[in-house]
Design a protein around this motif. Sequence first.
Motif, mmCIF file in Angstrom:
data_model
loop_
_atom_site.group_PDB
_atom_site.id
_atom_site.type_symbol
_atom_site.label_atom_id
_atom_site.label_comp_id
_atom_site.label_asym_id
_atom_site.label_seq_id
_atom_site.Cartn_x
_atom_site.Cartn_y
_atom_site.Cartn_z
ATOM 1 N N THR A 21 0.825 -1.208 0.000
ATOM 2 C CA THR A 21 0.000 0.000 0.000
ATOM 3 C C THR A 21 0.856 1.252 0.000
ATOM 4 O OG1 THR A 21 -1.383 -1.262 1.495
ATOM 5 C CG2 THR A 21 -1.977 1.042 1.114
ATOM 6 N N ARG A 31 4.213 -11.254 8.798
ATOM 7 C CA ARG A 31 4.340 -11.815 7.456
ATOM 8 C C ARG A 31 5.739 -12.358 7.197
ATOM 9 N NH1 ARG A 31 2.770 -8.056 2.602
ATOM 10 N NH2 ARG A 31 1.167 -7.463 4.065
ATOM 11 N N PRO A 36 -7.415 -5.892 8.344
ATOM 12 C CA PRO A 36 -7.243 -6.800 7.206
ATOM 13 C C PRO A 36 -6.034 -7.708 7.304
ATOM 14 C CG PRO A 36 -7.162 -4.484 6.521
ATOM 15 C CD PRO A 36 -7.459 -4.498 7.954
ATOM 16 N N LYS A 37 -4.963 -7.215 7.904
ATOM 17 C CA LYS A 37 -3.770 -8.060 7.821
ATOM 18 C C LYS A 37 -3.400 -8.701 9.146
ATOM 19 C CE LYS A 37 -1.925 -5.509 3.984
ATOM 20 N NZ LYS A 37 -2.969 -4.490 3.789
ATOM 21 N N ASP A 80 0.800 4.612 3.228
ATOM 22 C CA ASP A 80 -0.195 4.256 4.226
ATOM 23 C C ASP A 80 0.181 4.808 5.578
ATOM 24 O OD1 ASP A 80 -1.627 1.851 6.010
ATOM 25 O OD2 ASP A 80 -2.629 2.547 4.213
ATOM 26 N N ASN A 108 -1.487 3.996 8.495
ATOM 27 C CA ASN A 108 -1.955 3.209 9.643
ATOM 28 C C ASN A 108 -0.757 2.588 10.316
ATOM 29 O OD1 ASN A 108 -4.454 3.847 8.672
ATOM 30 N ND2 ASN A 108 -4.798 1.887 7.694
ATOM 31 N N LYS A 158 -6.732 -3.949 0.026
ATOM 32 C CA LYS A 158 -6.299 -2.625 0.450
ATOM 33 C C LYS A 158 -7.472 -1.674 0.549
ATOM 34 C CE LYS A 158 -3.258 -2.544 -3.015
ATOM 35 N NZ LYS A 158 -3.329 -3.898 -3.566
ATOM 36 N N SER A 165 -7.656 0.757 3.700
ATOM 37 C CA SER A 165 -6.602 1.763 3.809
ATOM 38 C C SER A 165 -6.612 2.693 2.618
ATOM 39 C CB SER A 165 -5.249 1.087 3.949
ATOM 40 O OG SER A 165 -5.251 -0.132 3.245
ATOM 41 N N HIS A 166 -7.009 2.184 1.446
ATOM 42 C CA HIS A 166 -6.979 3.036 0.261
ATOM 43 C C HIS A 166 -8.029 4.113 0.323
ATOM 44 C CE1 HIS A 166 -4.970 3.423 -3.568
ATOM 45 N NE2 HIS A 166 -4.275 2.365 -3.220
ATOM 46 N N SER A 221 1.625 -6.348 11.368
ATOM 47 C CA SER A 221 1.367 -7.341 10.321
ATOM 48 C C SER A 221 2.652 -7.644 9.570
ATOM 49 C CB SER A 221 0.308 -6.826 9.344
ATOM 50 O OG SER A 221 0.855 -5.805 8.561
ATOM 51 N N GLU A 235 -0.633 -0.638 13.218
ATOM 52 C CA GLU A 235 -1.293 -1.831 12.697
ATOM 53 C C GLU A 235 -0.433 -2.492 11.627
ATOM 54 O OE1 GLU A 235 -5.809 -1.761 12.322
ATOM 55 O OE2 GLU A 235 -5.080 -1.845 10.271
#
Lengths: 217, 468
Positions: free
Chosen positions: A199, A215, B464-465, A202, A204, B13, B16-17, A211, A207
Amino acid sequence: MQSIRVTVQLENDKYTLRQVFKIVSKENLGSYSCSFGDEAKADFLLAGPQIGEVRDKPIVSYVGDSVVVKCKMDEKKPKPASWNWYKANGTDKEQIFYAAEPQKYEIKNHEWVTKLVVHKLTEGDSGFYYCEGVYAVSTTMGHVELKVITFLEPLKPFIAIIVEVIVLVAAILIYEKSQSKKNSAGGNETNADQTNTPTPGDNNGPEESSSTRQRKV
Amino acid sequence: MLSVLDMNNHGPKAKSHSGEAEGPNGDWSWVLVGALFISTGLVFGLMRIMGIFFVEFVNYFEESSQSISWITSISLATQQFFSPVATALCNAYETRAVVMTGGFLSGLGLIAASQATCLVHLYLSMGVITGLGWALVFTPMMATVVANISQRRALALGLGLSSIGIFSFTLSPLFQLLVEMYTWRGALLIMGGLSLNIMVCGALIRPQWCSKALKKVDSKPRSSCATVLRRVSSYLELPVLLERPYLTYTATITIFNAGYFVPYVHLVALSRMTGFSEYQAAFIMSATGVTDILGRVTTGWFSDLGYFRTIHLLSLWVVLAGLFIILLPVSSLTGSYAALMAISLLYGFCSGALSSLVFAVMPMIVGVERVMGALGLLQLIESGAGLLGAPLSGLLKDMTGNYTVSFIVAGSFLIVGTLIMTTLPHYFSRTDPPPPHRVPHDVKDRGVHLELEHINNSPSDTSPKGAQ
């Protein structure tokens, strides 16, 4: 003023006056008129062809460059027998002789068009130029203005624009640096997620970073 | 319906998008649109007013107008031909650096052109160098806007592209004046300076918007030839050429291009041939330019309202534009200025409308991540048709003696293109299908991706993740 008296006969209920004049020289040009007693009158003006279109805006060129000054006779009118070029010198007109300064001036004549090419321009070459079309019985004159400028003239607005571009680019980059300094003060999360999250941009923060760590596993 | 479209576009996404467009980056998105506005205007707006220099060049260099018109052709061809290179560079490096370099090159080309002493100089500077600069600017900027603005995308594109008409309209008299004051050399110098403002637009692109470059940071050694080739092909987005939707869409746009430019090139000549004066003909062109701008903006706004699918609207505008192109010589046969003007205005509106939607549809065909490379390849492929379209119509005019046949052929290109577009998958469905997600080369990554897709396709999931 010369006068010719002619007697006319009535033909088909009309009186027709016809006279042939030989135009040999300039003196034969001018205004002619015919009159029938007090009942009918017609005036004629005989003149040589005049140069029609004259460029009203000055031709501009640069010092050191060469320029073509053009004069054109309307193609519907007869071709001039020859052309002359003059440069204005105060109130006088000085003829430009092709042979005198072949490096400087070039005269190209082609039917209805005459071109004066001036090489190696200097600021003194600015001014009015006159082209003269020569006929057997008359001449006609047109004029064009030439202005010679140095390259400094357009350079001034150009440099102004360059300065504006540099100032704006610098301002944007500096603003962004100061913004990112503020953001990095808020933690290293932004760096981590930039490298691993698809993304773009971003925000955020927390959060995403959790992640990312997951991952990698 | 708009939010559904959003979800379909971005899958995992989505949250967030949509956050990006309205959140802290929301305002910056409009700055990006502004940057697109200025840079597009300085590319295609300037290209359109190059015609002002034609007369000057013909007189100064004593060349035919055919040889002079090659300058614009070379610059346009270079811009389109190098588009994939530009987008590949953006995928490999930063978009900002690429666009700023492009701005610098386009300015440099024009500045070099101001010193030209022969026609070849002009071909190389004003044609190749500036064209190359424009290639590095236009498609990357378009792709950045398309990829980063999800809400009101068509409006953003319409606004960004409206600058072409606005710039050519306002800069035309300005440059006429500059040519009178400083001759073409001085005017080109100043034009070059203005082009350097593209660097300002490039500076506004934030590095983190170029997603691909950052994704590519991997720990594999780069020495093997196969890896390098694979990388290059992924930067160029070559795999997208193997997909039927993309190929269909590209074929459609290419055929559009063959007919689309014809009125711009020949409308003035058609008006003169019908017997109207230079000023009347020029006025028709200016008025068409105004409706073009209107078309771009209003169709962008309308398309974003979501009542119809963008692709359906695009088809509508293309068919209408084709129809009006065919009607142009018909209306000129009536000899009425009002009729010709009316059809031209309508054509202008439709052509402006379709040109911004063409780009807006792309992410729905290839997905947002691949838009950069996909647009680059599209520009390259469609350039062939653009180059052939105008000379073809000129040839038809020479063969038949008037423009009727060439305009009819041009209009039918547009209509045929639309018919091809209807063969796109899911064309006749009411909502947009989900765009394909980019399948990564590495099998390991693919596994992870699929897992994530599974998890993220549940819309109610708020984190989401984090579900792993």
